[in-house]
Scaffold this active site. Sequence first.
Site, PDB file in Angstrom:
ATOM      1  N   THR A   1      -4.899   8.249  -7.513  1.00 43.45           N
ATOM      2  CA  THR A   1      -4.180   7.194  -8.237  1.00 43.45           C
ATOM      3  C   THR A   1      -3.562   7.652  -9.562  1.00 43.45           C
ATOM      4  O   THR A   1      -2.601   7.049 -10.024  1.00 43.45           O
ATOM      5  CB  THR A   1      -5.123   6.002  -8.528  1.00 43.45           C
ATOM      6  OG1 THR A   1      -6.276   6.494  -9.205  1.00 43.45           O
ATOM      7  CG2 THR A   1      -5.516   5.296  -7.261  1.00 43.45           C
ATOM      8  N   ASP A   2      -4.116   8.717 -10.160  1.00 41.24           N
ATOM      9  CA  ASP A   2      -3.672   9.070 -11.517  1.00 41.24           C
ATOM     10  C   ASP A   2      -2.162   9.227 -11.653  1.00 41.24           C
ATOM     11  O   ASP A   2      -1.560   8.698 -12.580  1.00 41.24           O
ATOM     12  CB  ASP A   2      -4.343  10.374 -11.993  1.00 41.24           C
ATOM     13  CG  ASP A   2      -5.772  10.149 -12.425  1.00 41.24           C
ATOM     14  OD1 ASP A   2      -6.306   9.054 -12.163  1.00 41.24           O
ATOM     15  OD2 ASP A   2      -6.367  11.071 -13.025  1.00 41.24           O
TER      16      ASP A   2
ATOM     17  N   LYS B   1       0.114   2.998 -13.609  1.00 38.32           N
ATOM     18  CA  LYS B   1      -1.339   2.783 -13.647  1.00 38.32           C
ATOM     19  C   LYS B   1      -1.667   2.250 -15.037  1.00 38.32           C
ATOM     20  O   LYS B   1      -1.448   2.940 -16.034  1.00 38.32           O
ATOM     21  CB  LYS B   1      -2.070   4.106 -13.391  1.00 38.32           C
ATOM     22  CG  LYS B   1      -3.571   3.950 -13.227  1.00 38.32           C
ATOM     23  CD  LYS B   1      -4.249   5.266 -12.825  1.00 38.32           C
ATOM     24  CE  LYS B   1      -5.719   5.022 -12.514  1.00 38.32           C
ATOM     25  NZ  LYS B   1      -6.422   6.232 -12.107  1.00 38.32           N
TER      26      LYS B   1
HETATM   27  N1  GLU Z   1      -8.121  11.708 -10.744  1.00 38.00           N
HETATM   28  C1  GLU Z   1      -8.223  11.382  -9.380  1.00 38.00           C
HETATM   29  C2  GLU Z   1      -6.847  11.397  -8.720  1.00 38.00           C
HETATM   30  O1  GLU Z   1      -5.906  10.875  -9.230  1.00 38.00           O
HETATM   31  C3  GLU Z   1      -8.887  10.081  -9.268  1.00 38.00           C
HETATM   32  C4  GLU Z   1      -9.315   9.759  -7.900  1.00 38.00           C
HETATM   33  C5  GLU Z   1      -8.351   8.838  -7.216  1.00 38.00           C
HETATM   34  O2  GLU Z   1      -7.729   8.029  -7.856  1.00 38.00           O
HETATM   35  O3  GLU Z   1      -8.198   8.961  -6.016  1.00 38.00           O
HETATM   36  O4  GLU Z   1      -6.691  11.972  -7.682  1.00 38.00           O
END
Ligand code: GLU
Length: 426
Positions: free
Chosen positions: A159-160, A238
């Site tokens: 999601t980042d 986000k």
């Molecule tokens: N930092 C991770 C990513 O963006 C967080 C886990 C997630 O959001 O899936 O991949």
Amino acid sequence: MNYKAGDLIKVKTKEGVYKGTYIPRKGNSIVIKLESGYNIGIDKNKIDNISLVRKQKKIKQKKEKIKQNNKLPTISILHTGGTIASKVDYRTGAVHSEFSPEEILRMFPELKEIANIRSRLIFQMFSEDMGPEHWEILAKEVKKEIEKKVDGIIITHGTDIIHYTSAALSFMLQNLPIPVLLVGAQRSSDRGSSDASLNLINASYFISKTSFNGVAICMHENTEDNSCLILPGTKTRKMHTSRRDAFKAVNDIPIAKVDYKKNIIENIKKIKENNESLISNIGFEKKIALIKIRPGFSHKELEFYKNYKGIIFEGTGLGHLAVSVLDKHTKEHKKTLDMIKKLSKKIPIFMASQCIFGRVDMNVYSSGRDLQEAGVIALEDMLSETAYVKLGWLLSFEKNQKKIKELMLKNIAGEISERTQLNEFL
Ligand code: GLU
């Protein structure tokens, strides 16, 4: 240490004896998962003795054959990693990604009624590790799937930076004939609190029923586990570190609301037909900067970017940075303005706002006007992250400065809205 992940071991130290499941980790500690579910690390130097209690039990999984249903649409799921397609192995505490169609259907059996699922692993990484090269690879993979005539594509993604990737795909692939939805999750799929299942099933349901074509993000609408929003690919961000409804449309409204459990799709935006053919223009110039302005910003910092090909400022308020000389502490500000003047003769410099919501307007205050005179161009209501992606993409094929400035201000993939609506705020 000859133990394998999942072996039950006993670790003896002066402080006590600890029994738990072995979790392989690098470093100076032995990590075990206690029966209580807690992981503890025990300093290797403090260990008197380790013994095996029981070898890891092998779990056999039945292979189920997938039946094609010709009445259902076909959706290709391209995995890039992140939490969405992962599940925590409670024996070891490790997070595994699952990406075969069989696994996907075992984890989300509801999908069988919605679509025929194809699935491929493109990357297996957290999204913060992704960069422009990954966007280029992903755009090519999306194109391949479109050529195979699938009805929709879902990209599972951390999601980042999911909103950077959605912007990159929106520019690199225009006039898409099908929906391309990026789906993430804040909690892994096998946790009771996971948002993965709802996001993925709602995305599939939306694809199976909609005539929408383009790139969008599908994530939870609120903290309840019911509906998702289909959010615009170049105008979403986000906005929360951990909430399942972390993603919000910025200076725009969502495309649709989806609740597969109630068979509801509510189009919030008018869905436009697309009869044009796909334009693919895949590339990215990485030597560009996105600079967040803050109190104390110095012209010396700009020195670093003198050989860059373009700059986006994330200015304060309506699009400002410190350029006015008002007292003995602000004398250096003139140097910042001079530096910007010099740089803007060579490279395009743009202004977005760190307010996130709202439109840049550099005609209201003198610092905005001075910056415009120095060559800085206001980017309307474009998100700074989207502006960064757009500039990198444009510079990969357009070298003419005037053209670049013109195209940055032309709405290409929904990144600029003409008017700001009242309902476009949190
Ligand atoms: N930092 C991770 C990513 O963006 C967080 C886990 C997630 O959001 O899936 O991949």
